[in-house]
Design a protein around this motif. Structure first.
Motif, short mmCIF file in Angstrom:
data_model
loop_
_atom_site.label_atom_id
_atom_site.label_comp_id
_atom_site.label_asym_id
_atom_site.label_seq_id
_atom_site.Cartn_x
_atom_site.Cartn_y
_atom_site.Cartn_z
N ALA A 92 -1.62 -15.14 25.82
CA ALA A 92 -1.38 -15.02 24.27
C ALA A 92 -1.40 -13.67 22.77
CB ALA A 92 0.24 -16.20 23.87
N ASP A 93 -2.61 -14.54 22.22
CA ASP A 93 -3.44 -13.89 21.99
C ASP A 93 -4.28 -13.14 22.29
OD1 ASP A 93 -3.09 -15.87 19.68
OD2 ASP A 93 -5.14 -17.37 19.84
N LEU A 94 -5.04 -12.76 23.12
CA LEU A 94 -5.61 -12.11 24.35
C LEU A 94 -4.44 -10.26 24.32
CD1 LEU A 94 -8.41 -10.35 25.40
CD2 LEU A 94 -7.25 -11.16 27.37
N PHE A 95 -2.80 -11.16 24.30
CA PHE A 95 -1.89 -9.67 24.31
C PHE A 95 -1.86 -9.26 23.40
CE2 PHE A 95 1.93 -8.53 24.60
CZ PHE A 95 2.95 -7.71 25.93
N ARG A 96 -1.89 -10.01 22.11
CA ARG A 96 -1.46 -9.45 21.03
C ARG A 96 -2.39 -8.46 20.20
NH1 ARG A 96 -0.92 -14.37 16.45
NH2 ARG A 96 -3.32 -14.79 17.71
N THR A 97 -3.93 -9.17 20.68
CA THR A 97 -4.60 -8.32 20.30
C THR A 97 -5.58 -7.19 20.95
OG1 THR A 97 -6.35 -10.10 21.12
CG2 THR A 97 -5.69 -10.03 18.92
N SER A 98 -5.19 -6.91 22.45
CA SER A 98 -5.69 -6.12 23.45
C SER A 98 -5.09 -4.68 23.14
CB SER A 98 -6.00 -6.82 25.00
OG SER A 98 -6.46 -7.87 24.96
N ARG B 205 -2.41 -5.62 28.60
CA ARG B 205 -1.25 -5.61 28.51
C ARG B 205 -0.63 -5.90 29.52
NH1 ARG B 205 -1.15 -3.58 22.58
NH2 ARG B 205 -1.26 -4.48 20.95
N HIS B 206 -0.92 -5.04 30.71
CA HIS B 206 -0.40 -4.78 31.56
C HIS B 206 -0.35 -5.64 32.84
CE1 HIS B 206 0.19 -3.05 35.89
NE2 HIS B 206 1.77 -1.67 35.40
N GLN B 207 -2.05 -6.00 33.34
CA GLN B 207 -2.87 -6.65 33.50
C GLN B 207 -1.95 -8.31 33.12
OE1 GLN B 207 -7.07 -6.20 33.30
NE2 GLN B 207 -6.73 -6.83 35.62
N LEU B 208 -1.72 -8.50 32.10
CA LEU B 208 -1.58 -9.88 31.13
C LEU B 208 0.39 -10.07 31.89
CD1 LEU B 208 -3.18 -9.73 27.76
CD2 LEU B 208 -3.40 -11.45 29.93
N VAL B 209 1.19 -9.09 31.80
CA VAL B 209 2.46 -8.94 32.26
C VAL B 209 2.31 -9.29 34.34
CG1 VAL B 209 4.80 -7.93 33.29
CG2 VAL B 209 3.26 -7.66 30.84
N GLU C 77 4.81 -21.74 21.30
CA GLU C 77 3.92 -20.79 20.64
C GLU C 77 3.61 -19.34 20.87
OE1 GLU C 77 1.57 -19.37 16.95
OE2 GLU C 77 3.32 -21.24 17.28
N VAL C 78 3.79 -19.53 22.44
CA VAL C 78 3.20 -18.99 22.89
C VAL C 78 4.23 -17.46 22.89
CG1 VAL C 78 2.76 -18.18 26.05
CG2 VAL C 78 1.62 -20.72 24.78
N ILE D 134 3.31 -13.18 21.41
CA ILE D 134 3.41 -12.38 21.99
C ILE D 134 4.65 -11.73 21.70
CG2 ILE D 134 4.73 -11.69 24.62
CD1 ILE D 134 3.65 -14.50 25.36
N ALA D 135 5.81 -11.75 21.20
CA ALA D 135 6.61 -11.51 19.89
C ALA D 135 6.13 -10.55 19.53
CB ALA D 135 7.87 -12.22 19.77
N ALA D 136 5.04 -11.01 18.58
CA ALA D 136 4.44 -10.09 17.62
C ALA D 136 4.69 -9.20 17.50
CB ALA D 136 3.45 -11.00 16.88
N VAL D 137 3.74 -8.40 18.69
CA VAL D 137 3.79 -7.11 19.38
C VAL D 137 4.42 -6.23 19.42
CG1 VAL D 137 2.31 -6.23 21.47
CG2 VAL D 137 1.61 -8.54 20.90
#
Length: 281
Positions: free
Chosen positions: A70-76, A81-85, A103-104, A108-111
C-alpha cells in the motif's frame, strides 16, 4: 529473488524452526527488494508477492506485505501501480486474512486525490480488488462516484469495473449509487459503450422487491429514450437477470418479452426477446 519452500512463519504454526526461518528470510528479502533504489529489483520484488502470500498465508505475513504494498502504491509511478493491481488480484484468496485491512485501504485510497487520471483509475481498480473483503464501502463510495463522472475514459472504465465488483459483493452499494447511475445512463453526453456498462450494474439490484421494481422502471425508461439495438438487447438481458431474483415480477416480464418479440420490427431484438423467454422458461 528466490522464495524458500513454504512451511510456516511462527512457532505456533511451524513444524520446525527451519520453516520459520525460511518464512522470515523470504519476507525480509522482499521488503529489501521493495525498498531498493533499483527499479528492476523493485519490480521483481512486487512480482514475488503472490508466491510469498500463497506459501506463507498467515495474518502477520499478509499484514506486513500488504501494508508495504500500500505504501509502495502510494509513492510509486503508474507502471508499479499497474503491477500491484495485478499482484493483488492474484492474491485475492488471501485478502480477507489481512488483520489491518482498513489501514491498507486507507493508504491506497489516498491516491484517488491525485491529479493524474491514470493514477486515479489504477486506484479504483485496486480498491475493486478488496470489494469482497471490505466490511464497509463508504470509504470508496465517493471516489467511485467521482470516477463515474470523470472526463477521461480510462478513469470511467475503472470506476465501472470497481462499481460492478462492489455491487456484486454488496447489492446495497447499488442502492447508494442508484440515482447517480440512472442520471448518467440517461445523460445525452454519456457514450453508448459506457451506457451499456451502466445497464449491466442493474443486475445486482435485488435487495428487495421495491428496489427491483425501481430498477425495472429505470431500465424501461432508458430503452425508450435510446432505442439503439445494442442497448435494447442489454436491457432485456439485464431485466431477465433481475426478475429471476424476484419471481413475482416474472409474469409481467414474460408479457413484456412476448410483446417485444411480436411488435419490434428489428430481427436482432426479436431473437434477443425469444432468448430471454427461454431463460425464463
Amino acid at each position: 529473488m528466490d522464495i524458500p519452500a513454504a512451511v510456516s512463519l511462527y512457532p505456533s504454526f511451524s513444524k520446525n524452526e527451519a520453516g520459520a526461518e525460511q518464512a522470515q528470510k523470504a519476507l525480509l528479502a522482499i521488503q529489501r527488494g521493495l525498498r531498493s533504489p533499483d527499479f528492476a529489483e523493485r519490480c521483481e520484488a512486487v512480482m514475488c508477492i503472490p508466491r510469498l502470500v500463497s506459501q506463507f498465508a498467515f495474518p502477520v505475513v499478509l499484514n506486513v506485505a500488504f501494508l508495504r504494498l500500500a505504501d509502495l502504491f502510494r509513492t510509486s509511478n503508474n507502471f508499479i501501480r499497474h503491477q500491484l493491481v495485478q499482484v493483488t488480484r492474484e492474491s485475492h484468496a488471501h485478502l480477507e486474512r489481512i488483520p489491518n485491512l482498513a489501514e491498507v485501504v486507507r493508504r491506497i485510497a489516498a491516491v484517488a486525490h491525485s491529479n493524474d487520471p491514470v493514477a486515479r483509475a489504477l486506484t479504483l481498480r485496486m480498491l475493486g480488488c478488496f470489494a469482497n473483503v471490505m466490511p464497509s464501502f463508504t470509504e470508496v463510495l465517493h471516489s467511485i462516484q467521482q470516477g463515474l463522472e470523470a472526463i477521461e475514459k480510462v478513469e470511467v472504465d475503472a470506476a465501472l469495473d470497481a462499481a460492478d465488483r462492489f455491487c456484486a459483493a454488496s447489492p446495497l452499494f447499488l442502492v447508494a449509487v442508484h440515482e447517480r447511475v440512472v442520471a448518467l445512463a440517461e445523460a445525452l453526453t454519456t457514450s453508448m459503450d459506457v451506457r451499456l456498462m451502466l445497464v449491466r450494474l442493474f443486475r445486482h439490484a435485488h435487495v428487495d422487491r421495491d428496489g427491483v421494481q425501481l430498477s425495472i422502471a429505470a431500465l424501461q425508461r432508458l430503452a425508450a429514450l435510446y432505442p439503439d439495438s445494442r442497448l435494447t438487447v442489454a436491457v432485456l438481458a439485464t431485466l431477465t437477470s433481475l426478475v429471476l431474483t424476484c419471481l413475482a415480477e416474472v409474469p409481467d416480464h414474460a408479457r413484456r418479452l412476448c410483446d417485444t418479440a411480436a411488435k419490434d420490427p428489428r430481427h436482432s431484438i426479436k431473437v434477443a426477446a425469444l432468448q430471454q423467454l427461454a431463460r425464463l422458461a
